[in-house]
Scaffold this active site. Structure first.
Site, PDB file in Angstrom:
ATOM      1  N   GLU A  83      56.672  20.664  15.578  1.00  0.00           N
ATOM      2  CA  GLU A  83      57.197  19.466  16.248  1.00  0.00           C
ATOM      3  C   GLU A  83      57.741  18.476  15.227  1.00  0.00           C
ATOM      4  O   GLU A  83      58.767  17.834  15.454  1.00  0.00           O
ATOM      5  CB  GLU A  83      56.106  18.832  17.111  1.00  0.00           C
ATOM      6  CG  GLU A  83      55.809  19.698  18.333  1.00  0.00           C
ATOM      7  CD  GLU A  83      54.701  19.143  19.200  1.00  0.00           C
ATOM      8  OE1 GLU A  83      53.588  18.973  18.680  1.00  0.00           O
ATOM      9  OE2 GLU A  83      54.953  18.878  20.386  1.00  0.00           O
ATOM     10  N   GLU A 102      49.460  26.090  21.270  1.00  0.00           N
ATOM     11  CA  GLU A 102      48.755  25.181  22.181  1.00  0.00           C
ATOM     12  C   GLU A 102      48.180  25.876  23.406  1.00  0.00           C
ATOM     13  O   GLU A 102      47.097  25.539  23.879  1.00  0.00           O
ATOM     14  CB  GLU A 102      49.697  24.052  22.638  1.00  0.00           C
ATOM     15  CG  GLU A 102      49.872  22.941  21.617  1.00  0.00           C
ATOM     16  CD  GLU A 102      50.892  23.255  20.538  1.00  0.00           C
ATOM     17  OE1 GLU A 102      51.358  24.412  20.432  1.00  0.00           O
ATOM     18  OE2 GLU A 102      51.245  22.327  19.785  1.00  0.00           O
TER      19      GLU A 102
END
Ligand SMILES: NC(=O)c1ccc[n+]([C@@H]2O[C@H](COP(=O)([O-])OP(=O)(O)OC[C@H]3O[C@@H](n4cnc5c(N)ncnc54)[C@H](O)[C@@H]3O)[C@@H](O)[C@H]2O)c1
Length: 704
Positions: A105, A125
């Site tokens: 990210e 995740e």
């Protein structure tokens, strides 16, 4: 100690170094540092370009997930990245090693990304039941497209640098030093007159409703019973339906909310439990693992063959011993056949087969074990035979070698006592197929020495397995808890529940496969024979005990291999078909024994009886000290027995539904079943009555 992040300006290029060993996990100090640096360099006219890279062996391998549990310290990464992306100078992020989650990210908030050729990039995740929370769900679809982004979120597995370039996730792949490569790339940009290029300004082509529906189906299949894929879809949808800021806010709500879902709590519990397993009270750094660079395996059958493969796969030389050449030939042929299947599936090359087969040397002589570091015995389950073999091993093996047994049921204390070096004897209980299954129960006897335990854990890691410690006990952790679980499933079949209903209820609960279908797959005879070999563990006064399998066994309905068992199978198919003859015989037997019930047995009863019985046995294991921690049991069950990770394992699940609920269930079923089977464990009763939980109990134990 060095700063987790620092900047140096070199020839007009601001070089930001992230340096937070060992894996550059994102920390509050790092976020603060990045924000400060960003604010410092943004207005500086002397800075023409920015490069960010990581020192050490890897790029940011994710967030510090212990932060997930409490309130995250400010500033939050998502907000830091807004400013970082707004830098007026072109920003190059140079990746190497493993870039995961927040690491990717951060890279997405840079303007250009380059990756060293060995880099792996991914969003794990989903394996923690959470939605990415640093705007990955808004930036990744903008950069590589919504479908490819969703695939990455669903997969959870990292992609290679080459794949990342094909996806458009990175602009270039380099070899060598990330710092140098980053600076060189920035210079090229400047020379070509290229400036900032922000992902937030890119647009996303919407997915069609049909494509979304297909992802929904895929998510449900890949992550059965989980809500996270649905949340990922919603987040990615926002990337084209909403402007960037609103998309970011939407992701924030979804991501923060996902931290509170039962599946995310369960999966994060497992994450920590898996890290904790190798932590054995009394065993310290001082108990240095012994070196294992060669291994001897005795028995080249189902388990011995699989164990030999597990070692060869880890590049450890194996001597494989069996009674005669014919047995060895059979064993080696099976190993080769298994490797050939892997080649067919594209997981190995033909050259790999030869390399691995070359590591396995067959023998019929114990003398060939004189210089191996470890021997693992995997012959028939027979105490006299095992003792004889251990006497032989004791005779030939060098001092300091480890003598291990793969027994499932026998008393390893007795096996150790057959040698003059009981401290070197340990149980290494692999699961079938041993080259595939991740779980390894490490069974300590009363005399196993500490460095042998340390070696066993190190070995598990080397074999890419997860070792869990158990004390000697009939069935150790896994099979001992499987016994009452399976006992109830069989009894339900005798009471008139259709196997399809029993398995269906357990599979809906999340088990990888219902236990009656497991029996059919493994062979109905396996359990029957195990009980026959261990009469002390079969109650003499309970004719219903594992009676259902016996009924099938008596007809030679052994499951898939005979085409009939709890289900019927067409030749060459594993589809479970209704087996009317078996249903009739089971019903007759149930009536004869007086346990047949009229009316339907509810799915709730099926799940409660099987799972509560398992939990109760788990509590007994804790009480007896056979298992160290409830988390260890959860790791055994999720990595070796197909218990759903989204429920965190049986003990975590028990805490979630409340131990009072479990206790009430045990008391309820004691009334209709055999009270002895439902005798609550002392620990479970005490915790349930005092409003406690296994988790809190484990914390209190650890603090002692
Ligand atoms: N099958 C499973 O799922 C499983 C799982 C975990 C543990 N185990 C345990 O592993 C052990 C082996 O089980 P398996 O299923 O591989 O059995 P198997 O019957 O497939 O293989 C046993 C092998 O041992 C060899 N053998 C027998 N006597 C021997 C001797 N005196 N010297 C050398 N070799 C000899 C046999 O020739 C055969 O190749 C047992 O203790 C079993 O309880 C089995």
């Amino acid at each position: 100690m060095s700063q987790p992040i620092r900047v140096a300006v070199e020839d007009g290029i601001a070089v930001i170094t992230v340096d937070n060993p060992p894996v550059n996990a994102i920390s509050a100090a790092m976020r603060r540092g990045l924000l400060e640096i960003t604010r410092r360099i943004a207005p500086d006219p002397g800075i023409k370009a920015v490069v960010l890279y990581c020192a050490g062996r890897t790029f940011i391998a994710g967030a510090d997930i212990s932060e997930f549990a409490g309130t995250m310290a400010l500033p939050l990464l998502r907000n830091v990245l807004v400013e970082f992306e707004q830098l007026p100078q072109p920003v190059v992020v140079a990746l190497h090693g493993t870039a995961l989650g927040g690491g990717v990210e951060l890279a997405l908030a840079g303007h250009y990304r380059i990756a060293e050729q060995g880099t792996r990039l991914g969003f794990p995740e989903i394996t923690l039941g959470v939605v990415p929370g640093a705007v990955g769900t808004q930036r990744l679809p903008r950069l590589i497209g919504a479908a490819k982004a969703l695939n990455m979120f669903f997969d959870g597995r990292p992609v290679s640098a080459t794949e990342a370039r094909e996806l458009g996730l990175v602009d270039d792949v380099f070899t060598g030093d990330p710092r140098e490569a980053g600076i060189a790339f920035a210079r090229q940009l400047l020379a070509a007159g290229k400036g900032a290029r922000r992902v937030r300004d890119m647009t996303v082509t919407p997915l069609t409703e049909a494509e979304i529906a297909a992802f929904r189906t895929q998510g449900a299949k890949q992550h059965r019973g989980m809500i996270t894929p649905e949340l990922d879809i919603a987040a990615v949808r926002a990337s084209w339906e909403l402007p960037f800021e609103r998309g970011q806010a939407f992701e924030e709500a979804l991501s923060d909310g996902s931290l509170g879902t039962p599946e995310s709590k369960a999966m994060r519990h497992l994450f920590f439990a898996e890290r904790r397993v190798a932590d054995v009270p009394g065993v310290s750094e001082a108990d240095k693992p012994r070196t294992i660079s060669s291994c001897g395996v005795i028995g080249s059958g189902t388990m011995g063959g699989g164990i030999a493969m597990a070692f060869a796969n880890a590049d450890i030389a194996v001597r494989l011993l069996d009674v005669d050449q014919a047995a060895l030939d059979r064993g080696l042929a099976t190993i080769r056949k298994n490797y050939e299947v892997s080649v067919k599936r594209g997981k190995m090359t033909p050259a790999d087969i030869e390399k691995r087969m070359g590591l396995i040397t067959p023998t019929t002589k114990y003398e060939d074990f004189a210089d191996v570091d470890l021997a693992i015995e995997a012959v028939f389950e027979d105490m006299a035979l095992k003792k004889k073999i251990f006497t032989e091993l004791d005779r030939v093996m060098k001092p300091g070698a480890i003598l291990a047994t793969n027994t499932s049921t026998l008393d390893i204390n007795q096996i150790g006592a057959a040698t003059k070096r009981p401290g070197d004897v340990v149980g290494l209980h692999f699961f079938s197929p041993a080259n595939v299954m991740r779980l390894l129960e490490i069974v300590r006897t009363d005399r196993t020495s500490k460095d042998v335990l340390a070696t066993s854990f190190a070995l598990a890691k080397k074999l890419k397995k997860i070792g869990v410690l158990s004390k000697v006990s009939y069935g150790f952790i896994g099979n001992r808890m499987m016994d009452p679980y399976a006992r109830e499933a069989e009894r339900l079949a005798l009471e008139g529940a259709d196997p399809k209903e029993v398995d269906g209820a357990l599979e809906d609960f999340g088990m990888a496969m219902g236990i009656l279908a497991v029996f059919d797959m493994a062979g109905v005879d396996v359990g029957v024979k195990a009980r026959r070999a261990n009469p002390d563990h079969v109650p003499k006064d309970d004719p219903t005990f594992y009676r259902a399998s016996q009924v099938l066994f008596d007809q030679n309905w052994l499951g898939q291999k005979t085409g009939k068992g709890y289900y019927r199978y067409e030749a060459g198919s594993r589809e479970r078909l209704r087996h009317d003859e078996a249903l009739k015989l089971l019903a007759d037997e149930g009536r004869k024994l007086g346990v047949a019930r009229s009316g339907e047995i509810s799915r709730q009863e099926i799940v409660e009886r099987c799972v509560f019985a398992m939990i109760n046995e788990g509590a007994k294991l804790l009480e007896e000290g056979v298992a160290l921690r409830p988390g260890d049991i959860d790791v055994v069950y999720t990595s070796g027995y197909g218990f759903p990770r989204r429920r965190g394992g049986p003990m975590f699940y028990a805490d979630q539904i409340g131990l009072d609920t479990v206790l009430a269930g045990l008391e309820k079923y004691a009334k209709s079943g055999n009270p002895r089977d439902w005798q609550p464990s002392k620990l479970l009763r005490e915790l349930a009555q005092s409003g406690g939980s296994f988790t809190a109990w484990a914390e209190a134990q650890a603090a002692k």
